[in-house]
Design an enzyme around this catalytic site. Structure first.
Site, PDB file in Angstrom:
ATOM      1  N   TYR A 141       0.878  -1.179   0.000  1.00 50.14           N
ATOM      2  CA  TYR A 141       0.000   0.000   0.000  1.00 50.14           C
ATOM      3  C   TYR A 141       0.909   1.222   0.000  1.00 50.14           C
ATOM      4  O   TYR A 141       1.598   1.489   0.976  1.00 50.14           O
ATOM      5  CB  TYR A 141      -0.905  -0.052   1.227  1.00 50.14           C
ATOM      6  CG  TYR A 141      -1.834   1.128   1.410  1.00 50.14           C
ATOM      7  CD1 TYR A 141      -2.219   1.934   0.340  1.00 50.14           C
ATOM      8  CD2 TYR A 141      -2.355   1.417   2.664  1.00 50.14           C
ATOM      9  CE1 TYR A 141      -3.079   3.002   0.521  1.00 50.14           C
ATOM     10  CE2 TYR A 141      -3.218   2.482   2.861  1.00 50.14           C
ATOM     11  CZ  TYR A 141      -3.581   3.276   1.788  1.00 50.14           C
ATOM     12  OH  TYR A 141      -4.424   4.337   1.969  1.00 50.14           O
ATOM     13  N   LYS A 169      -1.175  -1.166  -4.185  1.00 42.86           N
ATOM     14  CA  LYS A 169      -2.281  -0.226  -4.065  1.00 42.86           C
ATOM     15  C   LYS A 169      -1.695   1.173  -4.204  1.00 42.86           C
ATOM     16  O   LYS A 169      -0.851   1.582  -3.403  1.00 42.86           O
ATOM     17  CB  LYS A 169      -2.977  -0.375  -2.717  1.00 42.86           C
ATOM     18  CG  LYS A 169      -4.148   0.584  -2.533  1.00 42.86           C
ATOM     19  CD  LYS A 169      -4.751   0.434  -1.143  1.00 42.86           C
ATOM     20  CE  LYS A 169      -5.906   1.410  -0.955  1.00 42.86           C
ATOM     21  NZ  LYS A 169      -6.457   1.334   0.424  1.00 42.86           N
TER      22      LYS A 169
END
Length: 308
Positions: A141, A169
């Site tokens: 992320y 992400k």
């Protein structure tokens, strides 16, 4: 659940929002939210992202949320990811070790976030996490507010060093960013912001850990499914979603100083699909729910598909 490979992580994944009762976790409402998301048949659910407020949870609260999500998803066959992120590498590692037995489809991690890490330090961190994951894939992320925002080429280096890295992400970017993505990380599952999903899919992205799903997970799923057979209509809807976000959500960040998580939570209040409330945990400010009727009216006008 079976750990997913990169090419199996795709589509519309809905975030599990934390729910606060005063300043304590309301686990009963979290359980109801999980049931709602499962009933909506989204492609997957993930916990403890920014909107799940991983940075504000005690370790006992983290464990409680993770166990509830795993129990319900494993029982129903719903793919799920657990965010084990923390600003401290040591705490993130311990969180990972504690959830391996819950058999998530993947786990999400951020890079250590006090001092920006070098490429070598990032690789060392991810290798240690991969060793502890017992075969479960890692999704990195890397949001725009991270201390170190990685280019596709830099993510490609980490992917080469850490084969257990299966996903990214990210906020995405322009055409040149997508060109670089396809060149340097063709084997990763790349997830972009929810309201940009149609154009992202067109450029080679795999899906979204979706802010659009914060507004309405079921509608975001219908839109994601539509992309498989009617991309023109999907892109037209994306244009209206962008207009809604730019005009009625982004100003809460750029003009009023609210954090991203407050905006995602506020969209859930606007959508009205779950009893999660607008409350952020101390010390972060919450967008007043009195703002919701005005924003809801504009959302109904621009994206009525999200209110069916």
């Amino acid at each position: 659940m079976i750990a997913l490979k990169a090419d199996q992580i795709k589509g519309n994944w809905a975030t599990l929002l934390s729910v606060w009762n005063d300043d304590s976790l309301d686990i009963c409402r979290v359980k109801e939210e999980i049931d709602t998301l499962i009933d909506m048949e989204v492609d997957g659910i993930y916990s403890n992202g920014t909107t799940g407020e991983f940075h504000c949870q005690s370790e006992a609260e983290f464990d409680m949320i993770s166990e509830c999500l795993a129990e319900k998803c494993n029982k129903t066959g719903m793919p799920f990811q657990i965010g084990v992120s923390h600003m401290s590498a040591q705490i993130s590692l311990e969180r990972l070790k504690r959830v391996v037995h819950l058999a998530p489809s993947a786990v999400q991690v951020i890079l250590p976030d006090w001092f920006p890490v070098t490429d070598e330090e990032a690789a060392v961190f991810l290798k240690r996490m991969a060793e502890a994951s017992e075969g479960i894939g890692l999704v990195l992320y890397n949001p725009p507010h991270a201390k170190r925002v990685l280019s596709p080429e830099e993510v490609g280096y980490l992917s080469g060093e850490v084969p257990r890295l299966v996903g990214l992400k990210t906020a995405g970017g322009d055409k040149s960013w997508y060109d670089s993505m396809r060149k340097h990380i063709p084997n990763l599952s790349v997830f972009v912001p929810g309201h940009l999903l149609a154009s992202g899919i067109q450029e080679g992205a795999s899906g979204s850990y979706s802010n659009a799903a914060c507004l309405n997970p079921a509608a975001a799923q219908r839109w994601t499914d539509q992309m498989q057979y009617d991309m023109d209509s999907s892109l037209e809807l994306e244009g209206r979603l962008r207009q809604f976000m730019d005009n009625y959500i982004v100003p809460f960040i750029t003009e009023k100083g609210f954090c991203n998580g407050a905006c995602d939570r506020f969209m859930a209040v606007v959508g009205g699909w779950a009893d999660v409330g607008s409350r952020m945990r101390w010390p972060y400010r919450s967008i007043p729910e009195t703002e919701a009727p005005r924003v809801r009216a504009e959302a109904r006008r621009l994206v009525p598909e999200f209110f069916k």
